[in-house]
Design an enzyme around this catalytic site. Structure first.
Site, mmCIF file in Angstrom:
data_model
loop_
_atom_site.group_PDB
_atom_site.id
_atom_site.type_symbol
_atom_site.label_atom_id
_atom_site.label_comp_id
_atom_site.label_asym_id
_atom_site.label_seq_id
_atom_site.Cartn_x
_atom_site.Cartn_y
_atom_site.Cartn_z
ATOM 1 N N GLN A 1 -8.229 10.438 -20.739
ATOM 2 C CA GLN A 1 -9.660 10.511 -21.040
ATOM 3 C C GLN A 1 -10.316 11.765 -20.502
ATOM 4 O OE1 GLN A 1 -10.683 6.173 -20.264
ATOM 5 N NE2 GLN A 1 -12.719 7.050 -20.501
ATOM 6 N N ASN B 1 -7.928 5.872 7.585
ATOM 7 C CA ASN B 1 -8.764 4.879 8.286
ATOM 8 C C ASN B 1 -8.020 4.293 9.491
ATOM 9 O OD1 ASN B 1 -6.917 3.120 7.203
ATOM 10 N ND2 ASN B 1 -8.405 1.790 6.196
ATOM 11 N N TYR C 1 0.082 -5.828 -3.437
ATOM 12 C CA TYR C 1 0.650 -4.477 -3.343
ATOM 13 C C TYR C 1 1.174 -4.027 -4.709
ATOM 14 C CZ TYR C 1 3.603 -0.695 -1.466
ATOM 15 O OH TYR C 1 4.198 0.526 -1.193
ATOM 16 N N TYR D 1 -7.029 8.501 -16.543
ATOM 17 C CA TYR D 1 -7.839 9.672 -16.143
ATOM 18 C C TYR D 1 -7.259 10.932 -16.780
ATOM 19 C CZ TYR D 1 -11.350 7.889 -12.927
ATOM 20 O OH TYR D 1 -12.460 7.284 -12.394
ATOM 21 N N THR E 1 -2.815 1.416 9.462
ATOM 22 C CA THR E 1 -1.409 1.391 9.905
ATOM 23 C C THR E 1 -0.974 2.750 10.444
ATOM 24 O OG1 THR E 1 -0.751 1.835 7.627
ATOM 25 C CG2 THR E 1 -0.670 -0.452 8.349
ATOM 26 N N GLY E 2 -1.797 3.751 10.249
ATOM 27 C CA GLY E 2 -1.458 5.086 10.749
ATOM 28 C C GLY E 2 -1.897 5.230 12.195
ATOM 29 N N ARG F 1 9.370 -3.580 8.723
ATOM 30 C CA ARG F 1 10.299 -3.125 7.688
ATOM 31 C C ARG F 1 11.726 -3.217 8.225
ATOM 32 N NH1 ARG F 1 7.153 1.836 4.684
ATOM 33 N NH2 ARG F 1 5.926 2.012 6.577
ATOM 34 N N ARG G 1 -13.841 15.802 -10.609
ATOM 35 C CA ARG G 1 -15.035 16.601 -10.349
ATOM 36 C C ARG G 1 -14.673 18.022 -9.897
ATOM 37 N NH1 ARG G 1 -17.823 16.264 -5.490
ATOM 38 N NH2 ARG G 1 -19.901 17.165 -5.549
HETATM 39 P P1 NAD Z 1 2.071 3.771 6.311
HETATM 40 O O1 NAD Z 1 1.505 2.395 6.417
HETATM 41 O O2 NAD Z 1 2.790 4.333 7.476
HETATM 42 O O3 NAD Z 1 0.932 4.813 5.898
HETATM 43 C C1 NAD Z 1 -0.187 4.486 5.140
HETATM 44 C C2 NAD Z 1 -1.374 5.245 5.692
HETATM 45 O O4 NAD Z 1 -2.541 4.960 4.904
HETATM 46 C C3 NAD Z 1 -1.724 4.823 7.126
HETATM 47 O O5 NAD Z 1 -1.969 5.969 7.910
HETATM 48 C C4 NAD Z 1 -2.992 3.992 6.978
HETATM 49 O O6 NAD Z 1 -3.796 3.983 8.118
HETATM 50 C C5 NAD Z 1 -3.640 4.655 5.770
HETATM 51 N N1 NAD Z 1 -4.557 3.774 5.018
HETATM 52 C C6 NAD Z 1 -4.318 2.512 4.581
HETATM 53 N N2 NAD Z 1 -5.387 2.061 3.895
HETATM 54 C C7 NAD Z 1 -6.302 3.067 3.883
HETATM 55 C C8 NAD Z 1 -7.608 3.211 3.349
HETATM 56 N N3 NAD Z 1 -8.195 2.217 2.681
HETATM 57 N N4 NAD Z 1 -8.266 4.377 3.540
HETATM 58 C C9 NAD Z 1 -7.696 5.387 4.244
HETATM 59 N N5 NAD Z 1 -6.466 5.313 4.774
HETATM 60 C C10 NAD Z 1 -5.776 4.162 4.605
HETATM 61 O O7 NAD Z 1 3.009 3.760 5.023
HETATM 62 P P2 NAD Z 1 4.011 4.873 4.467
HETATM 63 O O8 NAD Z 1 5.360 4.310 4.530
HETATM 64 O O9 NAD Z 1 3.727 6.181 5.090
HETATM 65 O O10 NAD Z 1 3.569 4.904 2.935
HETATM 66 C C11 NAD Z 1 2.724 5.919 2.420
HETATM 67 C C12 NAD Z 1 2.514 5.703 0.929
HETATM 68 O O11 NAD Z 1 3.769 5.726 0.252
HETATM 69 C C13 NAD Z 1 1.876 4.359 0.600
HETATM 70 O O12 NAD Z 1 0.970 4.533 -0.449
HETATM 71 C C14 NAD Z 1 3.033 3.510 0.162
HETATM 72 O O13 NAD Z 1 2.641 2.505 -0.738
HETATM 73 C C15 NAD Z 1 3.945 4.538 -0.490
HETATM 74 N N6 NAD Z 1 5.356 4.103 -0.462
HETATM 75 C C16 NAD Z 1 6.062 4.125 0.708
HETATM 76 C C17 NAD Z 1 7.385 3.679 0.715
HETATM 77 C C18 NAD Z 1 8.220 3.709 1.962
HETATM 78 O O14 NAD Z 1 9.379 3.260 1.931
HETATM 79 N N7 NAD Z 1 7.771 4.241 3.066
HETATM 80 C C19 NAD Z 1 7.962 3.197 -0.466
HETATM 81 C C20 NAD Z 1 7.189 3.158 -1.622
HETATM 82 C C21 NAD Z 1 5.895 3.637 -1.615
HETATM 83 N N1 UDP Z 2 14.643 -7.853 5.810
HETATM 84 C C1 UDP Z 2 15.546 -8.513 6.648
HETATM 85 N N2 UDP Z 2 15.270 -8.566 7.974
HETATM 86 C C2 UDP Z 2 14.164 -8.006 8.526
HETATM 87 C C3 UDP Z 2 13.252 -7.316 7.675
HETATM 88 C C4 UDP Z 2 13.512 -7.280 6.325
HETATM 89 O O1 UDP Z 2 16.579 -9.028 6.193
HETATM 90 O O2 UDP Z 2 13.998 -8.094 9.756
HETATM 91 C C5 UDP Z 2 14.958 -7.749 4.375
HETATM 92 C C6 UDP Z 2 13.825 -8.150 3.444
HETATM 93 O O3 UDP Z 2 13.849 -9.535 3.190
HETATM 94 C C7 UDP Z 2 14.164 -7.329 2.211
HETATM 95 C C8 UDP Z 2 14.803 -6.054 2.780
HETATM 96 O O4 UDP Z 2 15.177 -6.380 4.108
HETATM 97 O O5 UDP Z 2 15.124 -8.002 1.434
HETATM 98 C C9 UDP Z 2 13.850 -4.861 2.802
HETATM 99 O O6 UDP Z 2 12.662 -5.257 3.443
HETATM 100 P P1 UDP Z 2 11.452 -4.251 3.724
HETATM 101 O O7 UDP Z 2 10.302 -5.092 4.171
HETATM 102 O O8 UDP Z 2 11.913 -3.169 4.616
HETATM 103 O O9 UDP Z 2 11.150 -3.549 2.328
HETATM 104 P P2 UDP Z 2 10.841 -4.117 0.844
HETATM 105 O O10 UDP Z 2 11.221 -5.578 0.768
HETATM 106 O O11 UDP Z 2 9.388 -3.894 0.651
HETATM 107 O O12 UDP Z 2 11.709 -3.285 -0.005
#
Ligand code: NAD
Ligand code: UDP
Length: 315
Positions: free
Chosen positions: A163, A35, A146, A160, A38-39, A187, A107
């Site tokens: 079941q 959608n 989250y 899923y 964030t992408g 981040r 499905r």
């Molecule tokens: P990201 O925000 O870059 O990517 C998420 C993507 O999902 C985006 O392209 C966004 O537009 C799309 N999106 C969000 N809501 C949507 C919806 N309702 N319908 C369709 N598309 C939707 O994040 P990422 O870092 O690439 O993370 C990808 C996945 O991995 C996520 O599910 C995230 O929770 C999981 N994850 C990532 C990390 C990390 O460190 N990057 C860590 C743990 C889990």
């Molecule tokens: N953080 C920080 N400065 C920043 C952004 C994040 O010190 O500018 C810290 C944040 O408080 C956390 C860690 O870095 O303790 C990782 O944050 P991030 O949002 O990347 O990931 P998450 O907390 O979801 O693991």
């Protein structure tokens, strides 16, 4: 190897775009569903010419129908700033979105992988975290949309399976970094690198003694694909991450050193419920997938710094 038709929800995001690229490289047909919350199309622009790549603008909170062999469910904003922007939508994406993707998998009898997270462990009281730890999550805090959404998604996946015998895989992804991270998404890795490159102060939240363990994106994508290809009897959850734990202060020093920056540090409030320490125990991933991360953090950060330098020079 059989050419598969693979759906990647969240395929235009940071991890999703790398996954689409790798699956195409492996010779599969890929449908990216996103959608664009964030992408970005920029993340997948280089794949658009490939006739085996298709992009569909769709929100997974609405049902979707297609015939595929496998589904990677990655759609969900991942940075605290973005997932807290519209917390109800974040919950809907994890819960209603997972129901839609699981319903589709049921499905069409597709295999489905959920991108879960280390956040299911909350602010962990067990260290390092193993898959059998149930976590320490505040259900009414600002991270709950989250964390609890992802926990509910795991519950949906396992049920899923129980079941309806859907072939599921759950990956608990720990902090991952690399090229194509959004420089604006708040981040820590992208913030620190951008600040170091601009010569701005590096923003440390809290004391900076809190820790995370950072995995390079290519290693993560390899882990996700290996997990999808395991035998149907293996469902996870399985931790995927790099156990190389470090404090945010150490990360700031490393980023400063690798980018040749003279930025100082500045201190801000620690966000609510920010986990104090996080490190994956990856023994299960090693045993079940034969996987462990290969990219040393210095090397991964250097590649990421190069990416952000290039972004800067283009803007
Ligand atoms: P990201 O925000 O870059 O990517 C998420 C993507 O999902 C985006 O392209 C966004 O537009 C799309 N999106 C969000 N809501 C949507 C919806 N309702 N319908 C369709 N598309 C939707 O994040 P990422 O870092 O690439 O993370 C990808 C996945 O991995 C996520 O599910 C995230 O929770 C999981 N994850 C990532 C990390 C990390 O460190 N990057 C860590 C743990 C889990
Ligand atoms: N953080 C920080 N400065 C920043 C952004 C994040 O010190 O500018 C810290 C944040 O408080 C956390 C860690 O870095 O303790 C990782 O944050 P991030 O949002 O990347 O990931 P998450 O907390 O979801 O693991």
């Amino acid at each position: 190897m059989k050419k598969k038709k693979i759906l990647v929800s969240g395929g235009a995001g940071f991890l999703g775009s790398h996954l689409c690229e790798r699956l195409l490289k492996d010779g599969h047909e890929v449908i990216c569903l996103d959608n664009f919350f964030t992408g970005s199309k920029k993340n997948i622009l280089h794949l658009m010419d490939n006739p085996f790549f298709e992009v569909i603008r769709h929100d997974i909170t609405m049902p979707f129908f297609i015939e595929v062999d496998e589904i990677y469910n990655l759609a969900c904003p991942a940075s605290p700033i973005h997932y807290q922007f519209n917390p109800i939508k974040t919950i809907k994406t994890s819960v209603a979105g997972s129901i839609n993707m699981l319903g589709l998998a049921k499905r069409i009898k597709a295999k489905i992988l959920q991108a879960s997270t280390s956040e299911v462990y909350g602010d962990p009281q067990v260290h390092p975290q193993k898959e059998d730890y149930w976590g320490n999550v505040n259900p009414i805090g600002s991270r709950a949309c989250y964390d609890e959404g992802k926990r509910c998604a795991e519950a949906l996946f396992v049920n899923y399976r129980k079941q309806n015998n859907v072939r599921i895989k759950i990956a608990r992804i720990f902090n991952t970094y690399g090229p194509r991270m959004d420089p604006q998404d708040g981040r820590v890795v992208s913030n620190f690198i951008m600040q170091a490159l601009k010569g701005d102060d590096i923003t440390i939240y809290g004391t900076g003694k809190q820790s995370r363990s950072f995995c390079y994106v290519d290693d993560m994508i390899e882990g996700l694909i290996l997990l999808m290809n395991t035998d149907d009897s293996f469902t996870g959850p399985v931790n995927l991450g790099n156990p190389n734990e470090m404090s945010m202060l150490d990360l700031s020093s490393l980023v400063r050193e690798l980018s040749g920056s003279e930025s100082g540090n500045t201190y801000d409030d620690l966000p609510e419920d920010d986990p104090m320490q996080r490190q994956p125990d990856i023994s299960l991933a090693k045993k079940a997938l034969g996987w462990e991360p290969k990219t040393p953090v210095r090397e991964g950060l250097e590649r990421t710094i190069d990416y952000f330098k290039k972004l800067q020079s283009e803007s």
